[in-house]
Design a protein around this motif. Structure first.
Motif, short mmCIF file in Angstrom:
data_model
loop_
_atom_site.label_atom_id
_atom_site.label_comp_id
_atom_site.label_asym_id
_atom_site.label_seq_id
_atom_site.Cartn_x
_atom_site.Cartn_y
_atom_site.Cartn_z
N GLY A 122 0.81 -1.22 0.00
CA GLY A 122 0.00 0.00 0.00
C GLY A 122 0.84 1.26 0.00
N VAL A 123 1.93 1.26 0.77
CA VAL A 123 2.82 2.43 0.80
C VAL A 123 3.48 2.63 -0.55
CG1 VAL A 123 4.97 3.31 1.79
CG2 VAL A 123 3.21 2.40 3.30
N VAL A 124 4.00 1.55 -1.13
CA VAL A 124 4.63 1.66 -2.45
C VAL A 124 3.60 2.10 -3.50
CG1 VAL A 124 5.77 0.34 -4.29
CG2 VAL A 124 6.48 0.03 -1.91
N GLY A 125 2.41 1.52 -3.44
CA GLY A 125 1.36 1.92 -4.37
C GLY A 125 0.98 3.37 -4.22
N SER A 126 0.92 3.86 -2.97
CA SER A 126 0.57 5.27 -2.76
C SER A 126 1.67 6.19 -3.27
CB SER A 126 0.29 5.55 -1.29
OG SER A 126 1.47 5.49 -0.51
N LEU A 127 2.92 5.77 -3.15
CA LEU A 127 4.02 6.58 -3.70
C LEU A 127 3.93 6.65 -5.22
CD1 LEU A 127 7.01 5.41 -1.48
CD2 LEU A 127 5.82 7.61 -1.40
N VAL A 128 3.60 5.52 -5.85
CA VAL A 128 3.44 5.51 -7.30
C VAL A 128 2.27 6.42 -7.70
CG1 VAL A 128 2.78 4.05 -9.27
CG2 VAL A 128 4.48 3.24 -7.62
N ILE A 129 1.17 6.34 -6.97
CA ILE A 129 0.02 7.21 -7.26
C ILE A 129 0.42 8.67 -7.14
CG2 ILE A 129 -2.19 7.99 -6.30
CD1 ILE A 129 -2.81 5.04 -5.70
N ASP A 130 1.11 9.03 -6.07
CA ASP A 130 1.54 10.43 -5.88
C ASP A 130 2.42 10.90 -7.03
OD1 ASP A 130 0.17 10.55 -3.51
OD2 ASP A 130 1.95 10.31 -2.25
#
Length: 159
Positions: A122-130
């Motif tokens: 989730g953290v890695v995915g949120s960084l990609v989204i950002d």
């Protein structure tokens, strides 16, 4: 010349981030829950679902804190109020994250490794989204360059 007001231009970017975060949450809940169920039974399912919820809550807090900080600072990203709200929220998230992990570490009803893996994804995915949302954003800036002329009735520089 005053600094440009970023509120109107940044708000759609963070709304897009929150929308994509909701899609990430659904994906994490489905995949994390199913994989957790297969790997560790019911505690794995709970760990996967709880990890998805925590990931999205923390991602949402970041986006909401920036939107609130922009509103409080009247769109001026270079202000003490802006940095105080964003950094205060970051510290709050960090403390809440530690408290939640410590509270859940020895519980029989949640599989901690599944929880940790889903949170990391989730953290890695949120960084990609950002990164993707900000990289695709078209946020104008008002900067006078050498050779620009200024209309006396309008302070916006024109080439």
């Amino acid at each position: 010349m005053t600094a440009p007001n970023a509120l109107d231009h940044v708000r759609p970017v963070f709304r897009r981030i929150l929308t994509w975060a909701a899609l990430l949450a659904v994906g994490l809940a489905v995949v994390g829950g199913v994989v957790g169920l297969v790997v560790a039974g019911t505690p794995g399912l709970v760990g996967g679902l709880l990890g998805a919820v925590l990931s999205v809550v923390f991602l949402g807090l970041t986006a909401v804190s920036v939107l609130v900080a922009l509103r409080v600072s009247k769109g001026q990203m270079i202000s003490g109020a802006f940095f105080g709200i964003v950094m205060g929220t970051w510290i709050l998230k960090f403390v809440l994250f530690l408290v939640v992990l410590i509270a859940l570490r020895d519980r029989a009803w949640v599989d901690f490794p599944v929880l940790a893996v889903v949170i990391i994804v989730g953290v890695v995915g949120s960084l990609v989204i950002d990164v993707v949302a900000v990289a695709k954003a078209r946020i104008p800036i008002a900067v006078r360059l050498p050779g620009d002329t200024v209309d006396p009735g309008n302070d916006t520089p024109r080439p």
